[in-house]
Write an enzyme that holds these catalytic residues in place. Structure first.
Site, PDB file in Angstrom:
ATOM      1  N   HIS A 277      -3.431  -5.717   2.399  1.00  0.00           N
ATOM      2  CA  HIS A 277      -3.147  -5.933   3.808  1.00  0.00           C
ATOM      3  C   HIS A 277      -3.799  -7.267   4.182  1.00  0.00           C
ATOM      4  O   HIS A 277      -4.304  -7.981   3.330  1.00  0.00           O
ATOM      5  CB  HIS A 277      -3.772  -4.831   4.666  1.00  0.00           C
ATOM      6  CG  HIS A 277      -3.348  -3.455   4.296  1.00  0.00           C
ATOM      7  ND1 HIS A 277      -2.215  -2.862   4.812  1.00  0.00           N
ATOM      8  CD2 HIS A 277      -3.909  -2.535   3.482  1.00  0.00           C
ATOM      9  CE1 HIS A 277      -2.101  -1.641   4.321  1.00  0.00           C
ATOM     10  NE2 HIS A 277      -3.112  -1.412   3.513  1.00  0.00           N
TER      11      HIS A 277
ATOM     12  N   CYS B 207       0.818  -1.203   0.000  1.00  0.00           N
ATOM     13  CA  CYS B 207       0.000   0.000   0.000  1.00  0.00           C
ATOM     14  C   CYS B 207       0.865   1.272   0.000  1.00  0.00           C
ATOM     15  O   CYS B 207       1.466   1.571  -1.021  1.00  0.00           O
ATOM     16  CB  CYS B 207      -0.986  -0.062   1.156  1.00  0.00           C
ATOM     17  SG  CYS B 207      -2.476   0.886   0.867  1.00  0.00           S
TER      18      CYS B 207
HETATM   19  N1  GLN Z   1      -2.142   6.652   1.998  1.00  0.00           N
HETATM   20  C1  GLN Z   1      -2.244   5.747   0.878  1.00  0.00           C
HETATM   21  C2  GLN Z   1      -3.590   5.794   0.170  1.00  0.00           C
HETATM   22  O1  GLN Z   1      -4.600   6.086   0.775  1.00  0.00           O
HETATM   23  C3  GLN Z   1      -1.918   4.345   1.349  1.00  0.00           C
HETATM   24  C4  GLN Z   1      -2.925   3.817   2.316  1.00  0.00           C
HETATM   25  C5  GLN Z   1      -2.453   2.574   3.029  1.00  0.00           C
HETATM   26  O2  GLN Z   1      -1.265   2.296   3.086  1.00  0.00           O
HETATM   27  N2  GLN Z   1      -3.396   1.829   3.604  1.00  0.00           N
HETATM   28  O3  GLN Z   1      -3.641   5.515  -1.014  1.00  0.00           O
END
Ligand code: GLN
Length: 248
Positions: free
Chosen positions: A196, A95
């Protein structure tokens, strides 16, 4: 680059990048390596420390937009991860970690920000709602892995350049979010995903793939997958049920 009995496992920035239980990725890779008789040297590298260059496997987790910007700033100033990749190290980012590894992402201030350029991808902010929920995807057949299960929650949309291949094709969920059905990206020893879960707990075959790459072997002795399989069964069923209820 590893000797036969030990594996150097580096967890990059646990203080900034570790949302939705991504710490579990480190625990699962470590456990599955130890179950195969390997000695694991684990380095948890906080954002005020230098990233070592001699690791075998580097794991980077997800993060909210602001910690993601801070992590990106620090990693850009630290040549450690780039040198490690030049040395043949394996990197797996989730992510925010995935986005940072790319050429560019959009930060919490709405600015286009350079990434590390370790993967030929760039991320924009999706116009529509965040991509949230259970996701399943079929992996690039060249990697020889069973389907992926994960949980996604991101605003970012990730575009792939010619130098990166999609890690997987989405069967339920959004993934890269470009509308082409791709999820994640990989090139050689560098992997990125939106999953995740933690992704290694839901997909122990991914952890094994990283260990095999690090050891440069084609197979590992079997490990007990009972609990992993129970979790996979549950989450695949939940993803199917969610998809069915949304299309009903
Ligand atoms: N901040 C990033 C997004 O919203 C990654 C989010 C995350 O790592 N869950 O795209």
């Amino acid at each position: 680059m590893t000797n036969e009995s030990s594996l150097r496992l580096v967890w990059v920035y646990p203080d900034l990048l570790s949302t939705y239980g991504d710490r579990g990725n480190v625990l699962v890779v470590q456990r599955r390596a130890e179950q195969r008789g390997l000695r694991v040297e684990r380095y948890d590298v906080r954002s005020d420390q230098a990233v070592p260059t001699a690791g075998d496997i580097y794991l980077i987790g997800g993060g909210e937009d602001r910690p993601q910007r801070l992590a990106g700033e620090r990693l850009r100033q630290d040549p450690g991860l780039g040198r490690a990749v030049e040395n043949g190290a394996i990197v797996f980012g989730v992510c925010a970690g995935y986005q940072i590894m790319g050429r560019e992402f959009v930060d919490d201030l709405g600015q286009r920000t350079p990434g590390l350029g370790l993967l030929d991808v760039w991320s924009t902010r999706g116009e529509s709602a965040r991509s949230v929920g259970d996701i399943t995807a079929d992996v690039d057949p060249r990697l020889g892995l069973p389907p992926l299960s994960g949980f996604e929650n991101h605003q970012g949309v990730t575009h792939l350049g010619a130098g990166a291949s999609p890690l997987a094709r989405v069967t339920v969920g959004k993934g890269n979010g470009t509308g082409d059905g791709t999820e994640g990206a990989w090139n050689d020893t560098v992997f990125g995903t939106y999953l995740h879960g933690p992704v290694m707990a839901r997909n122990p075959a991914v952890a094994d793939m990283l260990i095999k790459l690090a050891l440069d072997v084609n197979a590992l002795p079997p490990a007990d997958d009972t609990w992993y399989n129970a979790l996979r069964e549950e989450r695949f069923a939940a993803a199917r049920a969610n998809a069915a209820s949304q299309s009903a």
